[in-house]
Motif scaffolding. Structure first.
Motif, PDB file in Angstrom:
ATOM      1  N   CYS A   1      -1.064   2.695 -10.169  1.00 24.18           N
ATOM      2  CA  CYS A   1      -1.318   3.178 -11.531  1.00 24.18           C
ATOM      3  C   CYS A   1      -2.609   3.962 -11.659  1.00 24.18           C
ATOM      4  CB  CYS A   1      -1.298   2.004 -12.504  1.00 24.18           C
ATOM      5  SG  CYS A   1       0.352   1.309 -12.698  1.00 24.18           S
ATOM      6  N   HIS A   2      -3.725   3.377 -11.248  1.00 26.21           N
ATOM      7  CA  HIS A   2      -5.008   4.062 -11.443  1.00 26.21           C
ATOM      8  C   HIS A   2      -5.859   4.046 -10.188  1.00 26.21           C
ATOM      9  CE1 HIS A   2      -3.807   2.047 -15.307  1.00 26.21           C
ATOM     10  NE2 HIS A   2      -3.605   3.320 -15.557  1.00 26.21           N
ATOM     11  N   GLY A   3      -5.267   3.665  -9.057  1.00 26.97           N
ATOM     12  CA  GLY A   3      -5.945   3.849  -7.782  1.00 26.97           C
ATOM     13  C   GLY A   3      -6.805   2.710  -7.283  1.00 26.97           C
ATOM     14  N   SER A   4      -6.746   1.539  -7.891  1.00 28.05           N
ATOM     15  CA  SER A   4      -7.527   0.426  -7.345  1.00 28.05           C
ATOM     16  C   SER A   4      -7.005   0.054  -5.963  1.00 28.05           C
ATOM     17  CB  SER A   4      -7.454  -0.798  -8.261  1.00 28.05           C
ATOM     18  OG  SER A   4      -8.182  -0.575  -9.443  1.00 28.05           O
TER      19      SER A   4
ATOM     20  N   CYS B   1      -2.991  -0.005  -5.722  1.00 32.20           N
ATOM     21  CA  CYS B   1      -2.368   0.015  -7.037  1.00 32.20           C
ATOM     22  C   CYS B   1      -1.905   1.435  -7.348  1.00 32.20           C
ATOM     23  CB  CYS B   1      -3.332  -0.471  -8.120  1.00 32.20           C
ATOM     24  SG  CYS B   1      -2.535  -0.476  -9.741  1.00 32.20           S
TER      25      CYS B   1
ATOM     26  N   PRO C   1     -10.549   1.237 -10.612  1.00 28.94           N
ATOM     27  CA  PRO C   1     -11.252   0.608 -11.728  1.00 28.94           C
ATOM     28  C   PRO C   1     -11.162  -0.921 -11.815  1.00 28.94           C
ATOM     29  CG  PRO C   1      -9.245   1.616 -12.527  1.00 28.94           C
ATOM     30  CD  PRO C   1      -9.377   2.010 -11.082  1.00 28.94           C
TER      31      PRO C   1
ATOM     32  N   HIS D   1      -6.692  -4.781 -13.037  1.00 25.76           N
ATOM     33  CA  HIS D   1      -7.116  -3.777 -14.026  1.00 25.76           C
ATOM     34  C   HIS D   1      -6.212  -3.879 -15.249  1.00 25.76           C
ATOM     35  CE1 HIS D   1      -7.320   0.614 -15.438  1.00 25.76           C
ATOM     36  NE2 HIS D   1      -8.353  -0.026 -15.938  1.00 25.76           N
ATOM     37  N   LEU D   2      -4.965  -3.469 -15.106  1.00 29.80           N
ATOM     38  CA  LEU D   2      -4.050  -3.517 -16.246  1.00 29.80           C
ATOM     39  C   LEU D   2      -2.691  -4.114 -15.897  1.00 29.80           C
ATOM     40  CD1 LEU D   2      -4.832  -0.138 -18.039  1.00 29.80           C
ATOM     41  CD2 LEU D   2      -5.467  -2.431 -18.768  1.00 29.80           C
ATOM     42  N   GLY D   3      -2.592  -4.745 -14.753  1.00 32.62           N
ATOM     43  CA  GLY D   3      -1.401  -5.526 -14.461  1.00 32.62           C
ATOM     44  C   GLY D   3      -0.283  -4.831 -13.712  1.00 32.62           C
ATOM     45  N   CYS D   4      -0.495  -3.619 -13.238  1.00 28.26           N
ATOM     46  CA  CYS D   4       0.556  -2.980 -12.429  1.00 28.26           C
ATOM     47  C   CYS D   4       0.742  -3.768 -11.132  1.00 28.26           C
ATOM     48  CB  CYS D   4       0.169  -1.544 -12.109  1.00 28.26           C
ATOM     49  SG  CYS D   4       0.203  -0.459 -13.542  1.00 28.26           S
TER      50      CYS D   4
ATOM     51  N   CYS E   1      -2.222  -6.188 -10.366  1.00 28.12           N
ATOM     52  CA  CYS E   1      -3.552  -5.577 -10.354  1.00 28.12           C
ATOM     53  C   CYS E   1      -4.372  -6.156 -11.510  1.00 28.12           C
ATOM     54  CB  CYS E   1      -3.424  -4.067 -10.495  1.00 28.12           C
ATOM     55  SG  CYS E   1      -5.001  -3.201 -10.553  1.00 28.12           S
TER      56      CYS E   1
HETATM   57  S1  FES Z   1      -3.465  -1.198 -13.223  1.00 29.24           S
HETATM   58 FE1  FES Z   1      -4.175  -1.087 -11.194  1.00 29.24          FE
HETATM   59  S2  FES Z   1      -5.753   0.345 -11.219  1.00 29.24           S
HETATM   60 FE2  FES Z   1      -5.086   0.232 -13.264  1.00 29.24          FE
END
Ligand code: FES
Length: 156
Positions: A106-109, A104, A121, A88-91, A86
């Motif tokens: 982690c935070h719903g992307s 994703c 995000p 955003h932060l790499g999940c 991802c």
């Molecule tokens: S790491 Fe994917 S939405 Fe934050």
């Protein structure tokens, strides 16, 4: 002169000590969770190129390759590769086959099958990575080389 004998811990003293200990544990746990939340996973730029299997090893549709943190998509004799990280932060995103999108956890992307952002995000698309073949015919993904979506597919 001798030291006075130690006093037994009062109930109030015990409860105060326990409260301080629990607060310290909670603070440490919160700090760990916050660091885990904001620290990106290993970005794909830090990973080297990967030699994958022969094309025949990949079924129609999306195949996740965990060691390379990528998805290989096969449509007949055509193949392409998207990063599973991802932006955003790499999940690591998951393929949602019924909805034909990457989600994703982690935070719903949410990303389209082409990697475009449907919902943040995350602000950037999933990188489409250069896919070639080695001398033995196996797929080779060049993790440091992104390509335009219209150049993503190779035909075997
Ligand atoms: S790491 Fe994917 S939405 Fe934050």
């Amino acid at each position: 002169m001798t030291d006075p004998a130690p006093q037994p811990l009062s109930r109030r003293g015990f409860l105060q000590a326990a409260a301080v200990g629990l607060a310290a544990v909670a603070t440490g746990l919160a700090a760990f969770m916050a660091a885990r939340f904001i620290t990106p996973a290993l970005p794909h730029a830090q990973l080297s190129d990967f030699t994958l299997d022969l094309p025949a090893a990949y079924p129609e549709g999306q195949s996740f390759v965990p060691t390379a943190r990528i998805f290989i998509e096969r449509r007949g004799n055509r193949f392409r590769c998207l990063s599973a990280e991802c932006t955003h932060l790499g999940c690591i995103v998951a393929w949602n086959a019924p909805r034909r999108e990457f989600d994703c956890p982690c935070h719903g992307s949410v990303f389209t099958a082409d990697g475009a952002v449907l919902k943040g995000p995350a602000a950037r698309p999933l990188p489409v990575l250069r896919l070639t073949r080695d001398a033995g015919g196996r797929l080779l993904v060049q993790r440091r080389t992104s390509v335009a979506p219209d150049q993503a597919w190779i035909t075997i």
